[in-house]
Design a protein around this motif. Structure first.
Motif, PDB file in Angstrom:
ATOM      1  N   ARG A   1       0.800  -1.207   0.000  1.00 39.68           N
ATOM      2  CA  ARG A   1       0.000   0.000   0.000  1.00 39.68           C
ATOM      3  C   ARG A   1       0.841   1.270   0.000  1.00 39.68           C
ATOM      4  O   ARG A   1       0.334   2.339  -0.304  1.00 39.68           O
ATOM      5  CB  ARG A   1      -0.950   0.012   1.189  1.00 39.68           C
ATOM      6  N   TRP A   2       2.108   1.177   0.392  1.00 33.05           N
ATOM      7  CA  TRP A   2       2.944   2.369   0.501  1.00 33.05           C
ATOM      8  C   TRP A   2       3.728   2.679  -0.770  1.00 33.05           C
ATOM      9  O   TRP A   2       4.515   3.629  -0.791  1.00 33.05           O
ATOM     10  CB  TRP A   2       3.938   2.185   1.641  1.00 33.05           C
ATOM     11  N   TYR A   3       3.505   1.887  -1.825  1.00 32.37           N
ATOM     12  CA  TYR A   3       4.376   1.975  -2.983  1.00 32.37           C
ATOM     13  C   TYR A   3       3.590   2.203  -4.264  1.00 32.37           C
ATOM     14  O   TYR A   3       2.520   1.629  -4.464  1.00 32.37           O
ATOM     15  CB  TYR A   3       5.193   0.696  -3.115  1.00 32.37           C
ATOM     16  N   TRP A  41       1.120   5.733  -4.692  1.00 32.17           N
ATOM     17  CA  TRP A  41       0.938   4.905  -3.509  1.00 32.17           C
ATOM     18  C   TRP A  41      -0.388   5.188  -2.814  1.00 32.17           C
ATOM     19  O   TRP A  41      -0.957   4.295  -2.186  1.00 32.17           O
ATOM     20  CB  TRP A  41       2.098   5.101  -2.533  1.00 32.17           C
ATOM     21  N   THR A  42      -0.876   6.409  -2.947  1.00 34.62           N
ATOM     22  CA  THR A  42      -2.149   6.743  -2.321  1.00 34.62           C
ATOM     23  C   THR A  42      -3.325   6.161  -3.089  1.00 34.62           C
ATOM     24  O   THR A  42      -4.420   6.048  -2.544  1.00 34.62           O
ATOM     25  CB  THR A  42      -2.332   8.255  -2.255  1.00 34.62           C
ATOM     26  N   ASN A  49      -5.914  -2.608  -1.451  1.00 36.12           N
ATOM     27  CA  ASN A  49      -4.809  -2.753  -0.500  1.00 36.12           C
ATOM     28  C   ASN A  49      -5.047  -3.895   0.478  1.00 36.12           C
ATOM     29  O   ASN A  49      -4.091  -4.510   0.958  1.00 36.12           O
ATOM     30  CB  ASN A  49      -4.582  -1.447   0.246  1.00 36.12           C
ATOM     31  N   ARG A  60       9.063   3.894  -0.404  1.00 37.86           N
ATOM     32  CA  ARG A  60       7.795   4.239   0.219  1.00 37.86           C
ATOM     33  C   ARG A  60       7.325   5.610  -0.258  1.00 37.86           C
ATOM     34  O   ARG A  60       8.153   6.486  -0.554  1.00 37.86           O
ATOM     35  CB  ARG A  60       7.934   4.268   1.735  1.00 37.86           C
ATOM     36  N   PHE A  61       6.009   5.754  -0.327  1.00 36.24           N
ATOM     37  CA  PHE A  61       5.389   7.030  -0.707  1.00 36.24           C
ATOM     38  C   PHE A  61       5.858   7.472  -2.099  1.00 36.24           C
ATOM     39  O   PHE A  61       5.989   8.673  -2.369  1.00 36.24           O
ATOM     40  CB  PHE A  61       5.682   8.115   0.327  1.00 36.24           C
TER      41      PHE A  61
END
Length: 125
Positions: free
Chosen positions: A29-31, A52-53, A73, A101-102
């Motif tokens: 979910r962070w990528y 990622w969002t 996710n 991440r992000f």
């Protein structure tokens, strides 16, 4: 991290397919993630990606309005819905995941650290 792509097949022009890409070994979910494709004799090309969002997507011009990326996710899975398929969409399709991440969407394949094994999509006229 392992990515498992599925859902490819053979369809006639105008048909639809939905590809899935399930991730294991990491909560994705962070990528940011991307879909790429490679036709015989051609280089691998970016098809579309999602931040990622999940709030931002970007597609190559030739698939805009026909392809849609989504992600679940909870299931660690991303999808590529392909509608109004054309013979020129024929290729092996790959999902890919960035390692930061992000992360944001990138169109260069080199920006993605993890790749699925590919799934064949064949569109006949």
């Amino acid at each position: 991290v392992q990515l498992q792509a599925s859902g490819g097949g053979s369809v006639q022009a105008g048909g639809s397919l939905r590809l899935s890409c399930a991730a294991s070994g990491r909560t994705f979910r962070w990528y940011a993630m991307g879909w790429f494709r490679q036709a015989p004799g051609k280089e691998r090309e970016f098809v579309g990606g999602m931040s990622w969002t999940g709030s931002s997507t970007y597609y190559r011009d030739s698939v805009k309005g026909r392809f849609t990326i989504s992600r679940d996710n909870e299931k660690n899975t991303v999808y590529l819905q392909m509608n109004s398929l054309k013979p020129e969409d024929t290729a092996i399709y790959y999902c890919a995941l960035r390692s930061e991440r992000f992360s944001t969407i990138e169109i260069a394949a080199g920006e993605y650290a993890y790749w699925g094994q590919g799934t064949q999509v064949t569109v006949s006229s």
